[in-house]
Design a protein around this motif. Structure first.
Motif, PDB file in Angstrom:
ATOM      1  N   GLU A 194      -8.996  -2.608   5.955  1.00  0.00           N
ATOM      2  CA  GLU A 194      -7.561  -2.735   5.723  1.00  0.00           C
ATOM      3  C   GLU A 194      -7.167  -2.232   4.351  1.00  0.00           C
ATOM      4  OE1 GLU A 194      -4.048  -6.037   6.555  1.00  0.00           O
ATOM      5  OE2 GLU A 194      -6.164  -6.637   6.537  1.00  0.00           O
ATOM      6  N   ALA A 195      -8.069  -2.307   3.392  1.00  0.00           N
ATOM      7  CA  ALA A 195      -7.771  -1.811   2.047  1.00  0.00           C
ATOM      8  C   ALA A 195      -7.711  -0.296   1.995  1.00  0.00           C
ATOM      9  CB  ALA A 195      -8.818  -2.326   1.050  1.00  0.00           C
ATOM     10  N   LEU A 196      -8.196   0.374   3.045  1.00  0.00           N
ATOM     11  CA  LEU A 196      -8.111   1.837   3.076  1.00  0.00           C
ATOM     12  C   LEU A 196      -6.708   2.325   3.426  1.00  0.00           C
ATOM     13  CD1 LEU A 196     -11.427   2.639   4.979  1.00  0.00           C
ATOM     14  CD2 LEU A 196     -11.032   2.648   2.519  1.00  0.00           C
ATOM     15  N   SER A 197      -5.838   1.442   3.865  1.00  0.00           N
ATOM     16  CA  SER A 197      -4.487   1.839   4.248  1.00  0.00           C
ATOM     17  C   SER A 197      -3.666   2.216   3.025  1.00  0.00           C
ATOM     18  CB  SER A 197      -3.816   0.690   5.011  1.00  0.00           C
ATOM     19  OG  SER A 197      -2.466   0.982   5.259  1.00  0.00           O
ATOM     20  N   LEU A 198      -2.682   3.075   3.277  1.00  0.00           N
ATOM     21  CA  LEU A 198      -1.795   3.491   2.195  1.00  0.00           C
ATOM     22  C   LEU A 198      -0.825   2.389   1.806  1.00  0.00           C
ATOM     23  CD1 LEU A 198      -0.996   7.168   3.276  1.00  0.00           C
ATOM     24  CD2 LEU A 198      -2.656   6.370   1.566  1.00  0.00           C
ATOM     25  N   ARG A 199      -0.683   1.386   2.633  1.00  0.00           N
ATOM     26  CA  ARG A 199       0.154   0.257   2.248  1.00  0.00           C
ATOM     27  C   ARG A 199      -0.467  -0.536   1.095  1.00  0.00           C
ATOM     28  NH1 ARG A 199       4.206  -1.395   5.778  1.00  0.00           N
ATOM     29  NH2 ARG A 199       4.349  -0.176   7.708  1.00  0.00           N
ATOM     30  N   HIS A 200      -1.771  -0.403   0.977  1.00  0.00           N
ATOM     31  CA  HIS A 200      -2.450  -1.077  -0.127  1.00  0.00           C
ATOM     32  C   HIS A 200      -2.196  -0.310  -1.417  1.00  0.00           C
ATOM     33  CE1 HIS A 200      -6.148  -1.922  -2.591  1.00  0.00           C
ATOM     34  NE2 HIS A 200      -5.655  -3.129  -2.384  1.00  0.00           N
ATOM     35  N   GLN A 201      -1.564  -0.977  -2.388  1.00  0.00           N
ATOM     36  CA  GLN A 201      -1.165  -0.321  -3.644  1.00  0.00           C
ATOM     37  C   GLN A 201      -2.377  -0.117  -4.542  1.00  0.00           C
ATOM     38  OE1 GLN A 201       1.973  -2.658  -5.373  1.00  0.00           O
ATOM     39  NE2 GLN A 201       3.477  -2.059  -3.816  1.00  0.00           N
ATOM     40  N   SER A 202      -3.007   1.019  -4.349  1.00  0.00           N
ATOM     41  CA  SER A 202      -4.170   1.389  -5.164  1.00  0.00           C
ATOM     42  C   SER A 202      -4.269   2.896  -5.193  1.00  0.00           C
ATOM     43  CB  SER A 202      -5.448   0.760  -4.592  1.00  0.00           C
ATOM     44  OG  SER A 202      -5.661   1.207  -3.270  1.00  0.00           O
ATOM     45  N   ASP A 203      -5.118   3.374  -6.077  1.00  0.00           N
ATOM     46  CA  ASP A 203      -5.320   4.818  -6.209  1.00  0.00           C
ATOM     47  C   ASP A 203      -6.325   5.305  -5.173  1.00  0.00           C
ATOM     48  OD1 ASP A 203      -3.564   4.714  -8.301  1.00  0.00           O
ATOM     49  OD2 ASP A 203      -5.153   4.490  -9.821  1.00  0.00           O
ATOM     50  N   GLN A 204      -6.339   6.631  -5.012  1.00  0.00           N
ATOM     51  CA  GLN A 204      -7.277   7.225  -4.074  1.00  0.00           C
ATOM     52  C   GLN A 204      -8.715   6.991  -4.496  1.00  0.00           C
ATOM     53  OE1 GLN A 204      -6.762  11.432  -3.570  1.00  0.00           O
ATOM     54  NE2 GLN A 204      -8.096  11.561  -1.761  1.00  0.00           N
ATOM     55  N   SER A 205      -8.959   7.000  -5.781  1.00  0.00           N
ATOM     56  CA  SER A 205     -10.319   6.755  -6.271  1.00  0.00           C
ATOM     57  C   SER A 205     -10.780   5.346  -5.931  1.00  0.00           C
ATOM     58  CB  SER A 205     -10.368   6.969  -7.787  1.00  0.00           C
ATOM     59  OG  SER A 205      -9.438   6.094  -8.439  1.00  0.00           O
ATOM     60  N   GLU A 206      -9.897   4.383  -6.004  1.00  0.00           N
ATOM     61  CA  GLU A 206     -10.264   3.026  -5.640  1.00  0.00           C
ATOM     62  C   GLU A 206     -10.569   2.929  -4.143  1.00  0.00           C
ATOM     63  OE1 GLU A 206      -7.136   0.514  -6.880  1.00  0.00           O
ATOM     64  OE2 GLU A 206      -7.419   0.867  -9.034  1.00  0.00           O
ATOM     65  N   ARG A 207      -9.790   3.633  -3.298  1.00  0.00           N
ATOM     66  CA  ARG A 207     -10.076   3.608  -1.866  1.00  0.00           C
ATOM     67  C   ARG A 207     -11.395   4.290  -1.556  1.00  0.00           C
ATOM     68  NH1 ARG A 207      -4.334   3.700  -1.483  1.00  0.00           N
ATOM     69  NH2 ARG A 207      -4.218   5.949  -1.794  1.00  0.00           N
ATOM     70  N   ILE A 208     -11.734   5.346  -2.305  1.00  0.00           N
ATOM     71  CA  ILE A 208     -13.032   5.998  -2.102  1.00  0.00           C
ATOM     72  C   ILE A 208     -14.165   5.052  -2.458  1.00  0.00           C
ATOM     73  CG2 ILE A 208     -14.514   7.873  -2.913  1.00  0.00           C
ATOM     74  CD1 ILE A 208     -12.029   9.583  -3.228  1.00  0.00           C
ATOM     75  N   LEU A 209     -13.999   4.282  -3.572  1.00  0.00           N
ATOM     76  CA  LEU A 209     -15.018   3.311  -3.968  1.00  0.00           C
ATOM     77  C   LEU A 209     -15.168   2.212  -2.917  1.00  0.00           C
ATOM     78  CD1 LEU A 209     -17.000   2.266  -6.103  1.00  0.00           C
ATOM     79  CD2 LEU A 209     -15.079   1.087  -7.207  1.00  0.00           C
ATOM     80  N   ILE A 210     -14.046   1.770  -2.359  1.00  0.00           N
ATOM     81  CA  ILE A 210     -14.114   0.747  -1.308  1.00  0.00           C
ATOM     82  C   ILE A 210     -14.820   1.290  -0.071  1.00  0.00           C
ATOM     83  CG2 ILE A 210     -12.708  -0.615   0.282  1.00  0.00           C
ATOM     84  CD1 ILE A 210     -10.632  -0.872  -1.918  1.00  0.00           C
TER      85      ILE A 210
END
Length: 961
Positions: free
Chosen positions: A155-171
């Motif tokens: 769920e954290a990979l969604s764009l609704r999650h307010q984070s940067d692309q680098s953080e989503r890659i780390l997740i």
């Protein structure tokens, strides 16, 4: 919370002061840096005071502040629940979870965060949801919960999650470490306790872990559709799965599956795997791929690619995946429905199962172009109907000429059905498939509303007496590409549009082996994600569902099944004749009431309304035994060869009745009278009770509760032309008879058939009816065209109490045909009253000028009293006739005796001449009880019985010249 924060600050200050380098105290008062409470006088030892403060800080540090805070938060949540302040209660639940997290109880903190996460996701509070999601992910990491960590990571990979692309890659990288059975973070970043928890959790994890994409939004969008709404049993079932990655980082998906449900076999579900795919960068190119077949033939080089495991799906692209299987593995005559869609993500050791329901969620905001909305570019069919294969074809030929094998080169003209004729129907049953069919049968039935006026028969004998409301024609066996014919006849008593229910049936040998023989659809009896992804019905897809086939399938055993199909055969029945019967007095005035022993006229008018030309062979009137028909009515009428629609015919018949309604004689009365007189011949008029035969089985005995009702009322009221075969009980017979249709009554054009009611009053009700094709067979003759009508049934709603005077019959046939038909019309009578006097007149058939003739009047006394009358004969014009006889006479007539008055008339002129007028009146002197007011009735009887004028012919010598 402030108390805990103050204690922590004091403890931190003491730690900092102890670590610093000691300096000589310049001022002793510097020790008193902090004082808690208020004291009036500062006294005591300064060093002891400082030690007391240090002990106080140690005591405060050892106190469990989190337990007290959680208890207070629980009380506050209960209070907000009472006041129904749900958002404050959610805020306190988040604070309680943070307090558990600070206290080190990560499991309880994860539980509270997981409960609050769906609420903030549904309310779409992005900032709060992002904070809660990260804290939930942290609690899952610290508590070693693999399922929660994977779900929160996806769920954290969604764009609704307010984070940067680098953080989503780390997740995503940490997520794939979990998929490979490794803790998500290096050992140096995890405590030994957390490391042990993850090692134990990964060893005991239950894979795959289900994630409902209907709740977790904006990660992967999936939509499935059938390529065709309806398929045959031997076709290939194909589905399309449209997939799009909604996040900004690529994802690796191991496989895609579509779960189907069969309405004919609801306990099983079928799983199809996507093996081929296309990739389109835009939705416009995907729409261009779904073009007509003629445009696709121009670019045959585009072939779908094989879907590989853990294939990388790029964000923003549209992937069109294909699933296919044989439709033979599913039940025929059923609907396949897409239940849910599945996507496997991960490895064989640990994986995530992303599931979503089959219902496509239409976006609330619609774009004005067709480049962004999926349902505007792809037709979504969530249901596919598996149409059964029916192995029989029929061709029906209506009318004459098909049943007698005519093979003329000239074109055959279609004939239309007429009332009171046996209309042939030839049905050709063929088998165009390479299969062997057994027990082929054709079942024809009449609608319930027409079962009293329309009948069926297969009897082609000259009698054609057995009629039915439903028939079964056994065709037998049909080999591959074989055919056979079935012929039956329709007989109708009324003009109507007849819609016959035709059911074709046959049995077939099949193999119901499991798996469908080499099919790639896996069967699962317990869907593994039905509880997490319930399938909701969508009303918008109902209009696109194909209509259910009329083919019915019944499995007789494991190797044989029966297929049947119901069709409707519509035949329009047109009228043959329009009949009208009217009664008149002898002076040709309308007759409303007839007197016993009075002569009256019956004028039978017939109009041809048949759409085709007909040939009338004969017409005659059959009167009841209680009536007497004049001799000249039996003269043979001459008819032309053909009659067309609109032509009219008329017959005049003289009748006389010898009994009133209460004295109306029946066949049983005559039989009883013959027995009393010792005449055994009279019993021939009584039809004996029919005995049960093997050809006409009796219906079962009705239940005891209604047996009395059946025997007393229904047995005597069952319509005689009603035909019911294959009935299961006498109750069904009675109910079908009670719901019979009706038709008009009275003496005008009542189309009816004379029939015999085959009823056994002691043993039950017959299931067949006997109908007479010839009208003379329906009469127990007691004279020339005279007798007792055996049984008669009309289609009138309220049967009248007036008797039936007879039946008028017309024998006819179609032009250039040999089959003869009879149209019978029931003529209902009038009220019969007891007359005070019967008057009969006899006159010559032809009168010639200057030739005497006898004018005889017979007066009959039908009463038990002596009649005293005065007869006066007056001539209006003396130049018409010369009359001899008693012009005034006193008459006394004894009971049941008659008196003749004879006058000799001598015509003087040629042409229509007025006859002398005879008047009668009661002799009040001889019979004082009679009054002058009763003379009016006598005058009416005289006017009705005596002719008014005659036509005088020229002398015979003049005619000979």
């Amino acid at each position: 919370m402030k108390r805990r924060d103050a204690a922590m600050e004091a403890y931190a200050a003491m730690q900092a002061s102890s670590e610093a380098t000691p300096t000589p105290i310049q001022n002793p008062l510097s020790l008193y840096t902090e004082f808690f409470g208020i004291r009036a006088v500062k006294t005591g030892d300064l060093v002891a005071e400082q030690q007391a403060n240090m002990q106080l800080c140690d005591q405060e540090r050892s106190y469990n502040h989190s337990a007290a805070i959680i208890a207070l938060l629980s009380q506050a949540m209960a209070q907000f629940k009472i006041y129904k302040c749900l958002r404050f209660r959610k805020k306190l639940a988040i604070d309680m979870a943070e307090e558990y997290l600070k206290s080190g109880d990560h499991a309880k903190a994860l539980t509270l965060y997981s409960l609050m996460l769906p609420d903030y996701r549904q309310e779409k509070w992005t900032t709060i949801f992002t904070d809660v999601l990260l804290k939930t992910l942290r609690c899952a990491l610290l508590s070693g919960s693999v399922a929660d960590y994977i779900a929160c990571s996806v769920e954290a990979l969604s764009l609704r999650h307010q984070s940067d692309q680098s953080e989503r890659i780390l997740i995503l990288e940490n997520l794939w470490q979990v998929f490979q059975g490794v803790p998500p973070m290096p050992k140096t970043q995890l405590t030994p306790e957390a490391q042990a928890l993850w090692t134990s959790a990964l060893a005991n994890v239950k894979s795959p872990i289900q994630i409902d994409l209907d709740k977790v939004n904006d990660v992967v969008e999936m939509c499935a559709t059938f390529e065709r709404v309806q398929l045959s049993n031997d076709d290939l079932l194909q589905l399309q799965l449209i997939v799009r990655v909604l996040t900004d980082i690529p994802l690796r998906i191991r496989s895609f599956h579509v779960i189907l449900a069969d309405a004919g076999n609801p306990q099983n579900s079928y799983k199809l795997e996507a093996l081929k795919y296309f990739c389109f960068p835009t939705l416009t190119q995907l729409r261009g791929q779904k073009q007509p077949d003629d445009e696709q033939l121009e670019n045959p080089s585009q072939e779908p690619k094989n879907f590989e495991k853990n294939m990388r799906l790029e964000p923003g692209s549209y992937y069109q995946l294909f699933c296919s299987t044989e439709a033979q593995q599913f039940h025929e005559n059923t609907q396949l429905r897409i239940v849910r869609l599945e996507a496997h993500m991960g490895t064989d050791q640990v994986a995530a199962l992303l599931t979503c329901s089959s219902n496509y969620s239409r976006q609330l905001f619609r774009h004005h172009t067709r480049s962004r909305d999926l349902d505007d570019n792809v037709t979504i069919n969530p249901i596919c109907y598996i149409a059964p294969t029916f192995h029989l074809d029929t061709q029906t030929n209506l009318g004459h000429g098909h049943d007698n094998g005519l093979t003329d080169d000239k074109e055959m003209v279609a004939t239309k059905m007429l009332v009171n004729e046996y209309f042939p129907v030839v049905t050709t049953v063929s088998n165009p498939y390479n299969v062997y069919l057994q027990n082929v049968g054709v079942h024809i039935s009449i609608p319930v509303g027409l079962r009293n006026s329309v009948f069926l028969t297969t009897d082609i004998s000259p009698g054609r007496q057995k009629l039915h409301s439903q028939i079964q024609i056994d065709v037998g066996e049909l080999s591959a590409h074989g055919s056979n014919t079935a012929t039956f006849y329709i007989f109708s008593l009324t003009e109507a549009e007849i819609k016959l229910a035709q059911r074709l049936s046959y049995t077939l040998d099949v193999d119901r082996g499991p798996g469908g023989g080499g099919s790639n659809a896996r069967v699962s009896t317990a869907p593994n994600s039905s509880e997490s992804t319930p399938d909701h019905e969508v009303k918008s897809v109902i209009p696109s569902v194909a209509a259910i086939s009329p083919v019915q399938i019944e499995y007789l055993d494991e190797t044989r099944l029966r297929k049947s199909r119901e069709d409707t055969l519509t035949v329009r029945c047109y009228g043959d004749f329009k009949f009208n019967a009217r009664f008149y007095t002898m002076d040709r005035k309308p007759l409303n009431q007839v007197y016993r022993g009075e002569n009256f006229l019956l004028r039978a008018n017939t109009e041809v309304v048949a759409v085709d030309d007909v040939e009338i062979l004969d017409s005659f009137f059959i009167c009841d035994h209680n009536l007497v028909q004049s001799n000249y009515s039996f003269k043979q009428k001459k008819y032309t060869n053909k009659y067309s629609a609109g032509e009219q015919l008329e017959s005049v018949i003289v009748l006389r009745t010898n009994a009133t309604l209460r004295d109306w004689a029946t066949a049983r009365d005559l039989d009883h009278r013959g027995k009393l007189e010792g005449k055994a011949v009279a019993s021939k008029f009584i039809r004996p009770v029919p005995k049960p035969s093997s050809e006409e089985p009796l219906a079962p005995t009705p239940p005891a509760g209604i047996s009395a009702y059946m025997s007393k009322s229904l047995v005597t009221k069952i319509p005689t032309t009603m035909t019911i075969i294959n009935s299961n009980s006498a109750v069904s017979n009675a109910l079908q008879v009670a719901n019979a249709g009706v038709m008009s009554n009275s003496t005008q054009s009542d189309d009816v058939n004379v029939a015999e009611e085959a009823i056994n009053t002691h043993e039950g009700i017959k299931t067949t009816r006997l109908i007479y094709n010839k009208a003379l067979e329906a009469v127990q003759g007691t004279g020339h065209c005279r007798g007792f009508i055996k049984k008669i049934y009309t289609l009138e709603g309220n049967p009248s109490a007036v008797p039936i005077f007879g039946v008028f019959c017309i024998r006819w046939r179609r032009a250039n045909c040999k089959e003869e038909n009879e149209s019978k019309f029931v003529i209902r009578g009038l009220d019969i009253a007891e007359p005070p006097l019967n008057i009969y007149c006899t006159i010559e058939e032809k009168m010639f000028v200057k030739m005497p003739m006898a004018f005889k009047v017979v007066l009959k006394n039908p009463t038990t009293h002596v009649l005293h009358l005065i007869a006066n004969l007056s001539i209006s014009k003396t130049d018409n006739f010369i009359c001899s006889g008693h012009k005034q006479l006193d008459i006394s007539i004894m009971a049941y005796e008659e008196k003749e008055l004879v006058y000799n008339l001598y015509p003087l002129q040629v042409g229509w001449q007025e006859l002398p007028v005879l008047s009668l009146e009661y002799n009040t002197k001889a019979d004082p009880q009679k009054k002058d007011s009763q003379n009016a009735l006598l005058d009416e009887l005289v006017q009705r019985a005596l002719p008014k004028r005659v036509f005088v012919l020229p002398p015979l010598k003049q005619q000979n010249k």
